[in-house]
Design a protein around this motif. Sequence first.
Motif, PDB file in Angstrom:
ATOM      1  N   VAL A  42       0.843  -1.203   0.000  1.00 28.65           N
ATOM      2  CA  VAL A  42       0.000   0.000   0.000  1.00 28.65           C
ATOM      3  C   VAL A  42       0.878   1.254   0.000  1.00 28.65           C
ATOM      4  CG1 VAL A  42      -1.790   1.281   1.240  1.00 28.65           C
ATOM      5  CG2 VAL A  42      -1.760  -1.212   1.333  1.00 28.65           C
ATOM      6  N   ILE A  43       0.465   2.250  -0.790  1.00 24.53           N
ATOM      7  CA  ILE A  43       1.104   3.568  -0.766  1.00 24.53           C
ATOM      8  C   ILE A  43       0.089   4.586  -0.255  1.00 24.53           C
ATOM      9  CG2 ILE A  43       2.015   5.472  -2.160  1.00 24.53           C
ATOM     10  CD1 ILE A  43       3.241   3.460  -4.036  1.00 24.53           C
ATOM     11  N   ILE A  44       0.525   5.435   0.676  1.00 29.99           N
ATOM     12  CA  ILE A  44      -0.315   6.529   1.167  1.00 29.99           C
ATOM     13  C   ILE A  44       0.471   7.828   1.016  1.00 29.99           C
ATOM     14  CG2 ILE A  44      -1.581   7.491   3.115  1.00 29.99           C
ATOM     15  CD1 ILE A  44      -1.826   4.664   4.238  1.00 29.99           C
ATOM     16  N   PRO A  45       0.102   8.690   0.049  1.00 33.18           N
ATOM     17  CA  PRO A  45       0.791   9.973  -0.117  1.00 33.18           C
ATOM     18  C   PRO A  45       0.339  10.984   0.931  1.00 33.18           C
ATOM     19  CG  PRO A  45      -0.933   9.733  -1.766  1.00 33.18           C
ATOM     20  CD  PRO A  45      -0.904   8.440  -0.995  1.00 33.18           C
ATOM     21  N   LEU A  46       1.277  11.831   1.371  1.00 34.14           N
ATOM     22  CA  LEU A  46       0.989  12.746   2.476  1.00 34.14           C
ATOM     23  C   LEU A  46       1.128  14.218   2.118  1.00 34.14           C
ATOM     24  CD1 LEU A  46       2.883  10.863   5.355  1.00 34.14           C
ATOM     25  CD2 LEU A  46       0.472  10.644   4.670  1.00 34.14           C
ATOM     26  N   PHE A  47       1.371  14.523   0.838  1.00 35.17           N
ATOM     27  CA  PHE A  47       1.659  15.911   0.450  1.00 35.17           C
ATOM     28  C   PHE A  47       0.826  16.278  -0.773  1.00 35.17           C
ATOM     29  CE2 PHE A  47       5.101  18.985  -1.204  1.00 35.17           C
ATOM     30  CZ  PHE A  47       4.639  20.013  -0.416  1.00 35.17           C
ATOM     31  N   ASP A  48       0.322  17.516  -0.815  1.00 37.10           N
ATOM     32  CA  ASP A  48      -0.573  17.948  -1.887  1.00 37.10           C
ATOM     33  C   ASP A  48      -0.002  17.710  -3.287  1.00 37.10           C
ATOM     34  OD1 ASP A  48      -2.773  19.587  -0.314  1.00 37.10           O
ATOM     35  OD2 ASP A  48      -0.862  20.172   0.518  1.00 37.10           O
ATOM     36  N   ILE A  49       1.275  18.024  -3.485  1.00 37.84           N
ATOM     37  CA  ILE A  49       1.874  17.907  -4.810  1.00 37.84           C
ATOM     38  C   ILE A  49       1.969  16.448  -5.245  1.00 37.84           C
ATOM     39  CG2 ILE A  49       3.960  18.355  -6.151  1.00 37.84           C
ATOM     40  CD1 ILE A  49       4.408  20.827  -4.486  1.00 37.84           C
ATOM     41  N   ASP A  50       2.101  15.558  -4.281  1.00 39.51           N
ATOM     42  CA  ASP A  50       2.215  14.119  -4.566  1.00 39.51           C
ATOM     43  C   ASP A  50       0.883  13.524  -5.034  1.00 39.51           C
ATOM     44  OD1 ASP A  50       4.000  12.075  -4.725  1.00 39.51           O
ATOM     45  OD2 ASP A  50       3.954  11.528  -2.621  1.00 39.51           O
ATOM     46  N   LEU A  51      -0.221  14.088  -4.563  1.00 37.86           N
ATOM     47  CA  LEU A  51      -1.535  13.489  -4.790  1.00 37.86           C
ATOM     48  C   LEU A  51      -1.904  13.358  -6.266  1.00 37.86           C
ATOM     49  CD1 LEU A  51      -3.561  15.276  -1.947  1.00 37.86           C
ATOM     50  CD2 LEU A  51      -2.452  13.044  -1.859  1.00 37.86           C
ATOM     51  N   PRO A  52      -1.822  14.435  -7.074  1.00 36.44           N
ATOM     52  CA  PRO A  52      -2.218  14.283  -8.481  1.00 36.44           C
ATOM     53  C   PRO A  52      -1.306  13.354  -9.262  1.00 36.44           C
ATOM     54  CG  PRO A  52      -1.273  16.462  -8.100  1.00 36.44           C
ATOM     55  CD  PRO A  52      -1.457  15.831  -6.758  1.00 36.44           C
ATOM     56  N   ILE A  53      -0.020  13.334  -8.897  1.00 33.99           N
ATOM     57  CA  ILE A  53       0.933  12.465  -9.601  1.00 33.99           C
ATOM     58  C   ILE A  53       0.579  11.002  -9.366  1.00 33.99           C
ATOM     59  CG2 ILE A  53       3.354  11.813  -9.829  1.00 33.99           C
ATOM     60  CD1 ILE A  53       2.729  14.661 -10.769  1.00 33.99           C
ATOM     61  N   LEU A  54       0.337  10.646  -8.109  1.00 29.38           N
ATOM     62  CA  LEU A  54       0.042   9.243  -7.788  1.00 29.38           C
ATOM     63  C   LEU A  54      -1.370   8.848  -8.209  1.00 29.38           C
ATOM     64  CD1 LEU A  54       1.892   8.912  -4.393  1.00 29.38           C
ATOM     65  CD2 LEU A  54       2.313   7.570  -6.439  1.00 29.38           C
ATOM     66  N   SER A  55      -2.305   9.801  -8.188  1.00 26.96           N
ATOM     67  CA  SER A  55      -3.672   9.452  -8.599  1.00 26.96           C
ATOM     68  C   SER A  55      -3.726   9.079 -10.081  1.00 26.96           C
ATOM     69  CB  SER A  55      -4.630  10.608  -8.307  1.00 26.96           C
ATOM     70  OG  SER A  55      -4.364  11.718  -9.134  1.00 26.96           O
ATOM     71  N   LYS A  56      -2.830   9.666 -10.880  1.00 26.16           N
ATOM     72  CA  LYS A  56      -2.769   9.326 -12.304  1.00 26.16           C
ATOM     73  C   LYS A  56      -2.264   7.905 -12.528  1.00 26.16           C
ATOM     74  CE  LYS A  56      -1.711  13.983 -14.021  1.00 26.16           C
ATOM     75  NZ  LYS A  56      -0.678  14.827 -14.681  1.00 26.16           N
ATOM     76  N   CYS A  57      -1.540   7.400 -11.537  1.00 29.01           N
ATOM     77  CA  CYS A  57      -0.833   6.129 -11.724  1.00 29.01           C
ATOM     78  C   CYS A  57      -1.424   4.985 -10.901  1.00 29.01           C
ATOM     79  CB  CYS A  57       0.640   6.309 -11.370  1.00 29.01           C
ATOM     80  SG  CYS A  57       1.448   7.593 -12.334  1.00 29.01           S
ATOM     81  N   ILE A  58      -2.649   5.137 -10.431  1.00 29.21           N
ATOM     82  CA  ILE A  58      -3.271   4.102  -9.607  1.00 29.21           C
ATOM     83  C   ILE A  58      -3.228   2.744 -10.292  1.00 29.21           C
ATOM     84  CG2 ILE A  58      -5.481   3.288  -8.677  1.00 29.21           C
ATOM     85  CD1 ILE A  58      -6.148   6.150  -7.949  1.00 29.21           C
ATOM     86  N   ASN A  59      -3.575   2.715 -11.577  1.00 27.64           N
ATOM     87  CA  ASN A  59      -3.619   1.431 -12.295  1.00 27.64           C
ATOM     88  C   ASN A  59      -2.228   0.860 -12.546  1.00 27.64           C
ATOM     89  OD1 ASN A  59      -6.436   1.312 -12.424  1.00 27.64           O
ATOM     90  ND2 ASN A  59      -6.499   2.538 -14.292  1.00 27.64           N
TER      91      ASN A  59
END
Length: 354
Positions: free
Chosen positions: A71-88
């Motif tokens: 599991v990955i849990i991002p903790l910073f605003d800038i990280d969120l859109p980058i990781l949300s694009k790569c969920i799959n």
Amino acid sequence: MKILLTSAGRRGYLVKYFKEVLGNEGEVHVANNTDSTAMLYGDMSVITPLIHDEGYIPFLKKYCQINHIDVIIPLFDIDLPILSKCINEFKEIGVRVIVSNEAFIKICNDKWATYNYLKKNGFYTPATFLNISDVLKAINDGSVHFPLIVKPRWGMGSISIFEADNKEELKVLYEKTKKNINSSYLSFESNQNNKFPVIIQEKLNGQEYGLDIINDLNGTYMTTVVKKKYAMRSGETDQAEIVINRDLELIGKEIGSLTGHIGNLDIDAFSVDGVPYVLEMNARFGGGYPFSHHAGVNLPKAIFLWLKNEPVEQSVLEPEIGVIGYKDIQVIGDGMGVATIQKLKEAINHRNYV
């Protein structure tokens, strides 16, 4: 279970919360793009490329595969859109990313989009403008008044937030904010709209609150924790009390049900003459979450149980009303029972072998 917390920075408390929950059932790994205090508490830590570096996601994927991260849990605003694009992408290698959908994260990170989203859905929110001419028109027709708040459209914390008391200050501070954005890490997201990287906002005069709006991992609303703020420092809450406020709890339920966000949604709110206003939304663990945790809320435990498809008792997410919390400043280093230098060397070594 192995959990990786990315962009952990100084959020050592979150690392400790997750370690307490996992106990002997797993490991907490900590990632950041430079050495940081949160790394001192993880079972393993690693220094990553910068978030917007093209090698960032490949690096994380390789780290996850080498270390069998679940599991990955991002903790910073800038990280969120980058990781949300790569969920799959991560799902394909067996890693679940706990993050809200990309569209909602964009709304949260963009304060102009936040304003329009809240207004469209019937929530009270301070009047917000993209340029000086529109503000001056509103001042002339009496719909807004000085002082006004000038801040980055894609900002976080208290970076470049100013208060303008008159037209001259407004013009100077607007240009100063643009200049500060271009010389900081806020420049990347702000480059999405170079024409309007700054917003001007009505200043609210009232009692400030923080909300933790908690949804489960399927986006189903669970609860809202209301914190009355007594002191702020550098954009984060320094002192707060867990309180009952039915109006804000209702807003939390409406927003949580509307957004379908994942996990925690951190919200800044005000009560102005008894009217609740929503100011900003952050789709992550916010700086005010420790006050909820201190009062008995245990979102890391709930996440752990949800991941195992086990039920979460109401008590896990229920705070004790009236609990007041304070943030402290301390120095972390050798001689305090933490092998600081060795921990940071290990993080650097992990970066090198990945």
